[in-house]
Design a protein around this motif. Structure first.
Motif, PDB file in Angstrom:
ATOM      1  N   ILE A  36     -90.019  19.457 -65.010  1.00  0.00           N
ATOM      2  CA  ILE A  36     -90.949  18.979 -65.957  1.00  0.00           C
ATOM      3  C   ILE A  36     -92.539  18.918 -65.271  1.00  0.00           C
ATOM      4  CG2 ILE A  36     -91.704  16.790 -66.875  1.00  0.00           C
ATOM      5  CD1 ILE A  36     -88.616  15.766 -65.942  1.00  0.00           C
ATOM      6  N   ALA A  37     -93.354  19.409 -66.424  1.00  0.00           N
ATOM      7  CA  ALA A  37     -94.721  19.683 -66.074  1.00  0.00           C
ATOM      8  C   ALA A  37     -95.652  18.883 -67.270  1.00  0.00           C
ATOM      9  CB  ALA A  37     -95.004  21.062 -66.217  1.00  0.00           C
ATOM     10  N   ALA A  38     -96.629  18.036 -66.558  1.00  0.00           N
ATOM     11  CA  ALA A  38     -97.555  17.627 -67.626  1.00  0.00           C
ATOM     12  C   ALA A  38     -98.952  18.330 -67.324  1.00  0.00           C
ATOM     13  CB  ALA A  38     -97.674  16.010 -67.277  1.00  0.00           C
ATOM     14  N   THR A  39     -99.563  18.397 -68.379  1.00  0.00           N
ATOM     15  CA  THR A  39    -100.912  18.964 -68.136  1.00  0.00           C
ATOM     16  C   THR A  39    -102.156  18.171 -68.641  1.00  0.00           C
ATOM     17  OG1 THR A  39    -101.169  19.673 -70.625  1.00  0.00           O
ATOM     18  CG2 THR A  39     -99.525  21.155 -69.082  1.00  0.00           C
ATOM     19  N   SER A  40    -103.310  18.713 -68.150  1.00  0.00           N
ATOM     20  CA  SER A  40    -104.641  17.871 -68.205  1.00  0.00           C
ATOM     21  C   SER A  40    -104.893  17.553 -69.569  1.00  0.00           C
ATOM     22  CB  SER A  40    -105.667  18.588 -67.729  1.00  0.00           C
ATOM     23  OG  SER A  40    -105.969  19.761 -68.000  1.00  0.00           O
ATOM     24  N   GLN A  41    -104.511  18.430 -70.570  1.00  0.00           N
ATOM     25  CA  GLN A  41    -104.779  18.415 -71.972  1.00  0.00           C
ATOM     26  C   GLN A  41    -103.853  17.496 -72.532  1.00  0.00           C
ATOM     27  OE1 GLN A  41    -104.930  21.964 -74.418  1.00  0.00           O
ATOM     28  NE2 GLN A  41    -106.780  22.943 -73.108  1.00  0.00           N
ATOM     29  N   GLY A  42    -102.741  17.025 -72.162  1.00  0.00           N
ATOM     30  CA  GLY A  42    -101.786  15.917 -72.429  1.00  0.00           C
ATOM     31  C   GLY A  42    -100.567  16.171 -73.055  1.00  0.00           C
ATOM     32  N   SER A  43    -100.167  17.393 -72.297  1.00  0.00           N
ATOM     33  CA  SER A  43     -98.648  18.081 -73.044  1.00  0.00           C
ATOM     34  C   SER A  43     -97.758  17.989 -71.921  1.00  0.00           C
ATOM     35  CB  SER A  43     -98.722  19.393 -73.307  1.00  0.00           C
ATOM     36  OG  SER A  43     -99.653  19.556 -74.581  1.00  0.00           O
ATOM     37  N   VAL A  44     -96.564  17.519 -72.255  1.00  0.00           N
ATOM     38  CA  VAL A  44     -95.429  17.262 -71.284  1.00  0.00           C
ATOM     39  C   VAL A  44     -94.414  18.407 -71.653  1.00  0.00           C
ATOM     40  CG1 VAL A  44     -93.719  15.584 -70.491  1.00  0.00           C
ATOM     41  CG2 VAL A  44     -95.813  14.732 -71.235  1.00  0.00           C
ATOM     42  N   TYR A  45     -94.119  19.064 -70.869  1.00  0.00           N
ATOM     43  CA  TYR A  45     -92.996  20.213 -70.939  1.00  0.00           C
ATOM     44  C   TYR A  45     -91.925  19.977 -70.209  1.00  0.00           C
ATOM     45  CZ  TYR A  45     -97.076  23.118 -72.425  1.00  0.00           C
ATOM     46  OH  TYR A  45     -97.990  23.532 -73.317  1.00  0.00           O
ATOM     47  N   PHE A  46     -90.546  20.150 -70.884  1.00  0.00           N
ATOM     48  CA  PHE A  46     -89.280  19.900 -70.163  1.00  0.00           C
ATOM     49  C   PHE A  46     -88.702  21.450 -70.217  1.00  0.00           C
ATOM     50  CE2 PHE A  46     -90.284  16.005 -72.285  1.00  0.00           C
ATOM     51  CZ  PHE A  46     -90.015  15.004 -71.588  1.00  0.00           C
ATOM     52  N   PHE A  47     -88.486  21.934 -68.865  1.00  0.00           N
ATOM     53  CA  PHE A  47     -87.882  23.305 -69.127  1.00  0.00           C
ATOM     54  C   PHE A  47     -86.824  23.242 -68.209  1.00  0.00           C
ATOM     55  CE2 PHE A  47     -92.491  24.181 -68.363  1.00  0.00           C
ATOM     56  CZ  PHE A  47     -92.970  24.957 -69.561  1.00  0.00           C
ATOM     57  N   ASN A  48     -85.641  24.126 -68.620  1.00  0.00           N
ATOM     58  CA  ASN A  48     -84.435  24.236 -68.118  1.00  0.00           C
ATOM     59  C   ASN A  48     -84.420  25.313 -66.733  1.00  0.00           C
ATOM     60  OD1 ASN A  48     -84.516  26.789 -68.699  1.00  0.00           O
ATOM     61  ND2 ASN A  48     -82.973  26.676 -70.424  1.00  0.00           N
ATOM     62  N   GLU A  49     -83.138  25.431 -66.327  1.00  0.00           N
ATOM     63  CA  GLU A  49     -83.050  25.842 -64.888  1.00  0.00           C
ATOM     64  C   GLU A  49     -83.591  27.182 -64.807  1.00  0.00           C
ATOM     65  OE1 GLU A  49     -79.430  26.535 -66.942  1.00  0.00           O
ATOM     66  OE2 GLU A  49     -80.512  24.787 -66.786  1.00  0.00           O
ATOM     67  N   ILE A  50     -83.843  27.966 -65.849  1.00  0.00           N
ATOM     68  CA  ILE A  50     -84.471  29.516 -65.894  1.00  0.00           C
ATOM     69  C   ILE A  50     -85.914  29.283 -66.489  1.00  0.00           C
ATOM     70  CG2 ILE A  50     -82.115  30.384 -65.974  1.00  0.00           C
ATOM     71  CD1 ILE A  50     -82.698  30.991 -68.920  1.00  0.00           C
ATOM     72  N   GLY A  51     -86.339  28.438 -66.784  1.00  0.00           N
ATOM     73  CA  GLY A  51     -87.774  28.293 -67.335  1.00  0.00           C
ATOM     74  C   GLY A  51     -87.767  28.218 -68.492  1.00  0.00           C
ATOM     75  N   GLY A  52     -86.780  28.093 -69.328  1.00  0.00           N
ATOM     76  CA  GLY A  52     -86.765  27.974 -70.724  1.00  0.00           C
ATOM     77  C   GLY A  52     -87.407  26.613 -71.314  1.00  0.00           C
ATOM     78  N   LEU A  53     -87.928  26.604 -72.382  1.00  0.00           N
ATOM     79  CA  LEU A  53     -88.542  25.519 -72.903  1.00  0.00           C
ATOM     80  C   LEU A  53     -87.430  24.647 -73.569  1.00  0.00           C
ATOM     81  CD1 LEU A  53     -91.196  23.507 -73.205  1.00  0.00           C
ATOM     82  CD2 LEU A  53     -91.665  25.002 -75.483  1.00  0.00           C
ATOM     83  N   VAL A  54     -87.063  23.513 -73.239  1.00  0.00           N
ATOM     84  CA  VAL A  54     -86.225  22.682 -73.920  1.00  0.00           C
ATOM     85  C   VAL A  54     -86.866  21.498 -74.838  1.00  0.00           C
ATOM     86  CG1 VAL A  54     -84.476  20.612 -73.306  1.00  0.00           C
ATOM     87  CG2 VAL A  54     -84.811  22.633 -72.025  1.00  0.00           C
ATOM     88  N   ASN A  55     -87.977  21.157 -74.576  1.00  0.00           N
ATOM     89  CA  ASN A  55     -88.901  20.143 -75.386  1.00  0.00           C
ATOM     90  C   ASN A  55     -90.273  19.922 -74.692  1.00  0.00           C
ATOM     91  OD1 ASN A  55     -89.247  18.068 -77.096  1.00  0.00           O
ATOM     92  ND2 ASN A  55     -88.434  16.312 -75.524  1.00  0.00           N
ATOM     93  N   LYS A  56     -90.910  19.804 -75.780  1.00  0.00           N
ATOM     94  CA  LYS A  56     -92.722  19.741 -75.378  1.00  0.00           C
ATOM     95  C   LYS A  56     -92.956  18.585 -76.163  1.00  0.00           C
ATOM     96  CE  LYS A  56     -97.196  21.928 -76.041  1.00  0.00           C
ATOM     97  NZ  LYS A  56     -97.777  23.219 -76.494  1.00  0.00           N
ATOM     98  N   GLN A  57     -94.066  17.743 -75.660  1.00  0.00           N
ATOM     99  CA  GLN A  57     -94.393  16.451 -76.408  1.00  0.00           C
ATOM    100  C   GLN A  57     -96.040  16.666 -76.222  1.00  0.00           C
ATOM    101  OE1 GLN A  57     -93.575  14.146 -78.249  1.00  0.00           O
ATOM    102  NE2 GLN A  57     -91.191  13.949 -77.889  1.00  0.00           N
ATOM    103  N   GLU A  58     -96.811  16.780 -77.249  1.00  0.00           N
ATOM    104  CA  GLU A  58     -98.113  16.879 -77.265  1.00  0.00           C
ATOM    105  C   GLU A  58     -98.839  15.435 -77.467  1.00  0.00           C
ATOM    106  OE1 GLU A  58     -99.802  19.862 -79.836  1.00  0.00           O
ATOM    107  OE2 GLU A  58     -98.796  21.577 -78.831  1.00  0.00           O
ATOM    108  N   LEU A  59     -99.283  14.957 -76.510  1.00  0.00           N
ATOM    109  CA  LEU A  59     -99.784  13.390 -76.584  1.00  0.00           C
ATOM    110  C   LEU A  59    -101.231  13.396 -77.039  1.00  0.00           C
ATOM    111  CD1 LEU A  59     -98.575  12.150 -73.134  1.00  0.00           C
ATOM    112  CD2 LEU A  59     -97.242  12.164 -75.537  1.00  0.00           C
ATOM    113  N   ASN A  60    -101.397  12.205 -77.792  1.00  0.00           N
ATOM    114  CA  ASN A  60    -102.857  12.095 -78.283  1.00  0.00           C
ATOM    115  C   ASN A  60    -103.766  11.343 -77.092  1.00  0.00           C
ATOM    116  OD1 ASN A  60    -105.379  11.387 -79.431  1.00  0.00           O
ATOM    117  ND2 ASN A  60    -104.333   9.931 -80.932  1.00  0.00           N
ATOM    118  N   THR A  61    -104.449  11.893 -76.604  1.00  0.00           N
ATOM    119  CA  THR A  61    -105.309  11.430 -75.283  1.00  0.00           C
ATOM    120  C   THR A  61    -106.879  11.139 -75.734  1.00  0.00           C
ATOM    121  OG1 THR A  61    -105.911  13.673 -74.837  1.00  0.00           O
ATOM    122  CG2 THR A  61    -104.201  12.687 -73.910  1.00  0.00           C
TER     123      THR A  61
END
Length: 879
Positions: free
Chosen positions: A685-710
């Motif tokens: 899991i990685a969160a970014t300074s622009q307010g996005s939260v990324y959920f990757f699987n064991e090989i780096g594939g994107l499972v889910n992404k949430q773009e937050l209103n900041t």
């Protein structure tokens, strides 16, 4: 100013008394004390007593406070009395477990000590002489007869070391100055008053180890004995004070605490009497004093009307009332201001005077209504520029508050909120304002905070002094022989006191009083470093502690030139090496004891002896932005490193994960990554300074992404993680702006909640501080530390720092249940908090914001603070 010398009086009294802490016996028989005290001269400065038993041996050898004040010579004299005389075979049985009184007296050479021993069996001079024959032969014995008594002398051939002794009414009186012995046996010499003795015996608590007594009048006499002739505004307040004081001791390793009663002679008119019928109040004006304050007196009132009435009576007694009324009439005629109704109503219930390290004086007054003061001040003062004014009329403050403001005839003043700050020069106030707005205040220092923790938070009169800051003034005002002793760090330890205070609290015409002193004891928690280690430059990371072998640990530190040092728990260097860049994040120790970490450009793995493992170090393709994390997938350990907007993955051999997709995110990753497994799904899991939260699987594939209103704000804090067996009830915790927390589920829509009101530069951490089953929100905003329950957003605790704090808190696991939150302020003060929000005993401690707190070796349960100062040394303090 002859002000700060009061510390010498207080320190001497307190430490002499505390030196016999281990001697005393709480079951002291009052009749013995009465019998012995009645022969002491009336001008005795102060007295205390202890039992002669085996526990005295320990104190003579180890009690550093006693030696600090007495000096090594007098300390050796007292040990001599104990070892060569009271413990001698000839005399031991006659004095076993009897009460010994120490008393201090004026003498031509200075201050004389008298030892009074009431014998436990009847003796005459013939029997006594026979006993003395058994005293160590290294003494040359002699005697003379005077006033019908025989005075014995014991000379071991060392200057000023002749011990004189006489037997009177079956009491042995001994000392190193013969005239004091003669005063005891001379019936013409006035002795202690019976009422004084009765007061002391009455106040002598059987539940405490020691009671100390002095005649209030002798307090002033003692001060005059050791200081130059002229009293200042401080000591003028105790001059001619009558009555008695008796204190009982509460003992701490790093402090002396005396509490008891001060009885006044109500037949005398004295300024301090005005506070005897007041009740103690919380005092706050010390928070408005600058860091270079050497000493102050803070006064507070519970009944302002009765104080002013009593002050007026005192003016009448002094025959000053008519003069004061003329001044007030002048103000009324010219300024159109009525003193009683318009000026007295401006003042609140607290005022203070202070002396700075350059001997300049400040006055402070709490205002009842700052708006009304501004309007009234226009009529009775003149603007001097820079928000500084001068009273147009003299004695306004003296007429309002009396003695403390006698030296401020027509002072200058400035206003800080609801506090009026007064001085006799505009330059003093300009420097004060700069110090205040730069937050360079005494209340933010470790010394003041530690002292405030031991003294009462309520009083009517508080004297406070810091000997180090007041050092020059003290030396200048002591008589030369005492100034020499104060400077002599080899023979004495006067300057080893951090702080001292004396408090009076009104009690229906009398006072409850107390004395408090902090000492730089070698045994004090955090008082003396266990060891130091010299670096070449400043510390740039928190020190870390790792296992070296099965039964030993080592300490890892990195300095500014990127040199890494490994130290033993005793501070000895084990090895050092140079890394390419600053260590990022938290190094991880693996099961084989090797340590894994990364800098901005390289990945390292090395053994506890500092040797790199084969294949390491490894250059990173993209610069890392934070520290690595370690995760397990299919029983394989994997290393994940955030590299700004990318994620790199390696195995423990330093090889790239072959099928890793090197995912890229929309902006810089916030601090470290998170890894977990829920319902057999592995997540990075990685969160970014622009307010996005990324959920990757064991090989780096994107499972889910949430773009937050900041709301257009850039995020700056690390995320947290709450995991359960259910994706909908597992959350990534994202601290947003304006006091909001966003819970981002692994499956479902984000949930926002308002937690508090935080400034734009807040820091957020998600750690277990409270010791509950769940982690807590730890927020530092606008110098305010708050810990919230993450379930219902309620506060566990809150702490407001006086100093500026821009450093992110640290967290150390000292217990099995929770992490301790620790904060280093911009003013170089380190605070460690317990789970209840209280500052731990011994803190704050001076040090820079990179530090470690916790155990440093196996088999040693103590916690250590490892920190640095501007001298680039590491200091290890034991707690």
């Amino acid at each position: 100013m002859r002000n700060t010398i009061i510390v010498t009086v207080l320190l001497f009294i307190a430490v002499v008394a505390a030196s016999v802490y281990y001697f005393s016996d709480s079951s002291s028989r009052q009749e013995n004390a009465t019998k012995a005290l009645q022969y002491l001269p009336a001008d005795t400065y102060f007295i205390t007593a202890f039992r002669n038993n085996e526990t005295t041996d320990t104190i003579f050898q180890h009690f550093e406070l006693f030696e600090a004040i007495q000096g090594k010579q007098d300390f050796d004299n007292l040990k001599t009395l104990k070892q060569d005389f009271l413990s001698s075979e000839a005399l031991k049985a006659k004095v076993q477990d009897v009460e010994i009184i120490l008393s201090y007296h004026p003498s031509t050479s200075g201050i004389a000590t008298l030892y009074t021993v009431a014998l436990n069996e009847k003796l005459n001079n013939k029997a006594l002489e026979a006993i003395f024959q058994g005293i160590d032969k290294k003494y040359k014995q002699n005697h003379t007869d005077t006033l019908g008594h025989r005075i014995y002398s014991f000379d071991k051939g060392i200057k000023d070391s002749i011990l004189y002794c006489t037997l009177h009414e079956n009491i042995l009186f001994a000392g190193y100055e013969r005239p004091i012995i003669q005063q005891v046996i001379d019936k013409k010499v006035k002795k202690l008053d019976t009422k004084q003795i009765e007061f002391f015996i009455e106040q002598n608590s059987k539940n405490t180890p020691l009671s100390l007594y002095f005649n209030n009048h002798q307090f002033s006499a003692f001060a005059k004995k050791i200081m130059r002739p002229k009293f200042g505004v401080y000591l003028n307040q105790i001059d001619s004070l009558q009555g008695s004081t008796a204190w009982n001791l509460n003992f701490k390793d790093d402090a002396l605490i005396f509490k008891g009663e001060t009885k006044l002679d109500l037949n005398h008119h004295h300024y301090l009497h005005l506070f005897a019928n007041q009740s103690p109040q919380v005092q706050t004006l010390a928070n408005f004093l600058p860091k270079n304050t050497a000493s102050y007196i803070n006064y507070s009132l519970s009944n302002i009307t009765s104080f002013h009435s009593g002050l007026n009576d005192l003016f009448v007694y002094r025959k000053e009332a008519d003069k004061i009324k003329r001044h007030q009439k002048l103000i009324e005629n010219e300024g159109k201001v009525v003193f009683q109704s318009d000026i007295l109503s401006l003042w609140n219930d607290e005022f203070a005077i202070a002396e700075l390290d350059n001997e300049a004086m400040l006055g402070l007054v709490s205002l009842a209504d700052s708006t009304k003061f501004v309007e009234t001040a226009k009529k009775i003062s003149s603007n001097q520029g820079d928000d500084i004014y001068q009273f147009d009329y003299s004695n306004i403050l003296y007429s309002s508050f009396g003695d403390p403001f006698k030296t401020f005839q027509r002072p200058y003043f400035t206003r800080i909120g609801k506090v009026l700050v007064i001085a006799n020069q505009t330059g003093i106030l300009r420097k004060y304002r700069q110090a205040y707005f730069d937050n360079q205040m005494m209340s933010g220092t470790a010394i003041f905070k530690n002292h405030s923790a031991i003294q009462s938070n309520r009083a009517n009169v508080t004297f406070y002094i810091e000997p180090e800051t007041a050092k020059n003034t003290i030396i200048n005002n002591l008589k030369s022989e005492y100034a020499k002793d104060f400077r002599d760090k080899e023979q004495f330890g006067y300057q080893n006191f951090y702080s001292t205070s004396f408090q009076l609290s009104g009690n229906e015409g009398e006072f409850v009083s107390g004395f408090y002193a902090l000492y730089k004891s070698k045994n004090r928690l955090g008082g003396t470093a266990e060891w130091t280690f010299q670096l070449n430059s400043k510390l740039i990371n928190n020190p870390w502690v790792f296992n070296q072998t099965e039964n030993s640990k080592f300490i890892l530190v990195q300095e500014q030139d990127h040199t890494v040092h490994a130290l033993s728990p005793s501070g000895k260097e084990l090895w050092k090496t140079l890394f390419q860049g600053e260590i990022l994040g938290q190094p991880i120790q693996l099961q084989d004891r090797s340590i894994l970490l990364n800098t901005r450009s390289r990945l390292y793995r090395f053994s506890p002896d500092g040797k790199l493992l084969p294949g390491f170090s490894i250059g990173l393709e993209n610069n890392a932005s934070a520290g690595l994390i370690l995760s397990t997938f299919n029983n394989e350990k994997r290393i994940y490193i955030p590299c700004s907007n990318q994620i790199a993955a390696y195995d423990l051999a330093g090889k790239k994960i072959q099928n890793w997709k090197n995912p890229t995110v929309d902006s810089k990753i916030l601090y470290d990554l998170k890894a977990t497994t829920i319902a057999n799904q592995h997540y990075i899991i990685a969160a970014t300074s622009q307010g996005s939260v990324y959920f990757f699987n064991e090989i780096g594939g994107l499972v889910n992404k949430q773009e937050l209103n900041t709301n257009g704000q850039t995020l700056k804090n690390p995320i947290g993680l709450i995991t359960t067996s259910d994706k909908k009830n597992s959350f990534v915790i994202v601290p947003a702006t304006q006091g909001e927390i966003i819970k981002v589920p692994f499956e479902g829509e984000p949930i926002r909640s308002k937690v508090g009101d935080w400034g734009s530069n807040f820091t957020f951490n998600f750690e277990d501080v409270s010791g509950s089953a769940d982690k807590d929100y730890v927020v530092l905003s606008d110098n305010n530390l708050t810990v919230y329950n993450q379930k219902d957003n309620t506060k566990y605790f809150e702490y407001k720092f006086v100093d500026e704090v821009s450093n992110r808190p640290n967290f150390f696991k000292v217990t099995n249940n929770n992490d301790l939150v620790a904060v280093g302020t911009n003013n170089r003060m380190i605070y460690i908090f317990s789970e209840d929000g209280l500052v731990r005993n011994g803190f704050p401690v001076e040090g820079l914001s990179k530090f470690y707190f916790g155990p440093i070796d196996f088999g040693n349960n103590a916690s250590y603070l490892i920190s640095s100062k501007r001298d680039h040394k590491l200091y290890a303090y034991k707690f």
